[in-house]
Write a protein that holds these residues in place. Structure first.
Motif, PDB file in Angstrom:
ATOM      1  N   ILE A 119      23.116  24.175  15.689  1.00 18.39           N
ATOM      2  CA  ILE A 119      23.519  24.896  14.482  1.00 18.39           C
ATOM      3  C   ILE A 119      22.732  26.200  14.348  1.00 18.39           C
ATOM      4  O   ILE A 119      23.306  27.262  14.090  1.00 18.39           O
ATOM      5  CB  ILE A 119      23.349  24.004  13.228  1.00 18.39           C
ATOM      6  CG1 ILE A 119      24.307  22.814  13.299  1.00 18.39           C
ATOM      7  CG2 ILE A 119      23.558  24.815  11.947  1.00 18.39           C
ATOM      8  CD1 ILE A 119      23.985  21.691  12.328  1.00 18.39           C
ATOM      9  N   VAL A 129      24.960  29.472  14.965  1.00 20.62           N
ATOM     10  CA  VAL A 129      25.359  30.081  13.699  1.00 20.62           C
ATOM     11  C   VAL A 129      24.258  30.996  13.154  1.00 20.62           C
ATOM     12  O   VAL A 129      24.414  32.219  13.121  1.00 20.62           O
ATOM     13  CB  VAL A 129      25.738  29.008  12.646  1.00 20.62           C
ATOM     14  CG1 VAL A 129      26.163  29.656  11.335  1.00 20.62           C
ATOM     15  CG2 VAL A 129      26.835  28.098  13.174  1.00 20.62           C
ATOM     16  N   ILE A 178      19.707  18.474   7.456  1.00 19.42           N
ATOM     17  CA  ILE A 178      20.465  18.397   8.709  1.00 19.42           C
ATOM     18  C   ILE A 178      19.807  17.378   9.634  1.00 19.42           C
ATOM     19  O   ILE A 178      18.583  17.339   9.757  1.00 19.42           O
ATOM     20  CB  ILE A 178      20.509  19.781   9.402  1.00 19.42           C
ATOM     21  CG1 ILE A 178      21.062  20.861   8.461  1.00 19.42           C
ATOM     22  CG2 ILE A 178      21.265  19.726  10.712  1.00 19.42           C
ATOM     23  CD1 ILE A 178      22.471  20.648   7.996  1.00 19.42           C
ATOM     24  N   THR A 232      32.439  23.693  16.371  1.00 16.02           N
ATOM     25  CA  THR A 232      31.634  22.634  15.775  1.00 16.02           C
ATOM     26  C   THR A 232      30.338  22.512  16.558  1.00 16.02           C
ATOM     27  O   THR A 232      30.349  22.406  17.785  1.00 16.02           O
ATOM     28  CB  THR A 232      32.395  21.297  15.763  1.00 16.02           C
ATOM     29  OG1 THR A 232      33.585  21.464  14.974  1.00 16.02           O
ATOM     30  CG2 THR A 232      31.545  20.181  15.176  1.00 16.02           C
ATOM     31  N   TYR A 233      29.252  22.538  15.834  1.00 15.01           N
ATOM     32  CA  TYR A 233      27.901  22.457  16.399  1.00 15.01           C
ATOM     33  C   TYR A 233      27.274  21.165  15.883  1.00 15.01           C
ATOM     34  O   TYR A 233      27.390  20.851  14.703  1.00 15.01           O
ATOM     35  CB  TYR A 233      27.066  23.657  15.956  1.00 15.01           C
ATOM     36  CG  TYR A 233      27.734  24.978  16.271  1.00 15.01           C
ATOM     37  CD1 TYR A 233      27.519  25.619  17.483  1.00 15.01           C
ATOM     38  CD2 TYR A 233      28.619  25.573  15.368  1.00 15.01           C
ATOM     39  CE1 TYR A 233      28.144  26.821  17.782  1.00 15.01           C
ATOM     40  CE2 TYR A 233      29.247  26.776  15.663  1.00 15.01           C
ATOM     41  CZ  TYR A 233      29.009  27.396  16.864  1.00 15.01           C
ATOM     42  OH  TYR A 233      29.634  28.578  17.163  1.00 15.01           O
ATOM     43  N   TRP A 246      28.593  20.472  12.261  1.00 14.19           N
ATOM     44  CA  TRP A 246      28.711  21.693  11.458  1.00 14.19           C
ATOM     45  C   TRP A 246      29.890  22.488  12.000  1.00 14.19           C
ATOM     46  O   TRP A 246      29.861  22.970  13.128  1.00 14.19           O
ATOM     47  CB  TRP A 246      27.429  22.491  11.594  1.00 14.19           C
ATOM     48  CG  TRP A 246      27.329  23.725  10.777  1.00 14.19           C
ATOM     49  CD1 TRP A 246      27.959  24.923  11.001  1.00 14.19           C
ATOM     50  CD2 TRP A 246      26.511  23.907   9.622  1.00 14.19           C
ATOM     51  NE1 TRP A 246      27.591  25.833  10.058  1.00 14.19           N
ATOM     52  CE2 TRP A 246      26.691  25.232   9.191  1.00 14.19           C
ATOM     53  CE3 TRP A 246      25.640  23.079   8.924  1.00 14.19           C
ATOM     54  CZ2 TRP A 246      26.039  25.747   8.084  1.00 14.19           C
ATOM     55  CZ3 TRP A 246      24.989  23.588   7.824  1.00 14.19           C
ATOM     56  CH2 TRP A 246      25.189  24.905   7.410  1.00 14.19           C
ATOM     57  N   GLU A 301      32.365  25.722  11.769  1.00 14.80           N
ATOM     58  CA  GLU A 301      32.715  27.065  11.310  1.00 14.80           C
ATOM     59  C   GLU A 301      34.205  27.239  11.575  1.00 14.80           C
ATOM     60  O   GLU A 301      34.706  26.879  12.646  1.00 14.80           O
ATOM     61  CB  GLU A 301      31.911  28.121  12.074  1.00 14.80           C
ATOM     62  CG  GLU A 301      30.412  28.010  11.869  1.00 14.80           C
ATOM     63  CD  GLU A 301      29.952  28.559  10.529  1.00 14.80           C
ATOM     64  OE1 GLU A 301      30.274  29.711  10.209  1.00 14.80           O
ATOM     65  OE2 GLU A 301      29.253  27.829   9.814  1.00 14.80           O
TER      66      GLU A 301
END
Length: 129
Positions: free
Chosen positions: A51, A55, A27, A44-45, A33, A35
């Motif tokens: 992240i 998450v 990463i 979105t992260y 990222w 979900e």
């Protein structure tokens, strides 16, 4: 062997070992990222800190035995696809969950450009209600 495939294979091995550093190794600060909409952590992260906070920390705080059983990892060159099943018990309700999942990773030189999750969000939501 494909460097992109190996990086994601190592990510999943880190997940199995509960090794966050290994999971986050591919990463970067530019990684987006996502979900899936309807998932408890939808959105979105971008970047490792977002992240982890958006998450992984939340999963650890809210679920017992949360797990991804990876069944297949597909090497598409710059696109890597993971197929498996999520499971766990939501702490607040005590309800178990099992849901099929697909992860799509867009890669460049062993680093994650983007990640997108596809899962049966209804099955996950049923455990949290």
């Amino acid at each position: 062997m494909n460097k992109n495939y190996e990086a994601i294979k190592a990510h999943y091995a880190g997940s199995d070992a509960m090794d966050l550093a290994a999971m986050m190794a591919p990463i970067t600060s530019r990684t987006a990222w996502t979900e899936m909409a309807g998932f408890p952590y939808a959105g979105t992260y971008v970047g490792p800190d977002a992240i982890i906070a958006g998450v992984f920390k939340r999963i650890g705080d809210e679920w017992d035995g949360y797990n991804l059983k990876l069944e297949k990892l597909v090497d598409g060159g710059t696109t890597i696809v993971g197929i498996g099943t999520y499971s766990g018990v939501y702490k607040k309700t005590g309800k178990p969950m099992s849901a099929r999942v697909v992860h799509v990773w867009e890669m460049e030189d062993g680093k994650v450009l983007s990640f997108e999750q596809f899962t049966d969000t209804r099955l996950v939501a049923a455990a949290t209600a």
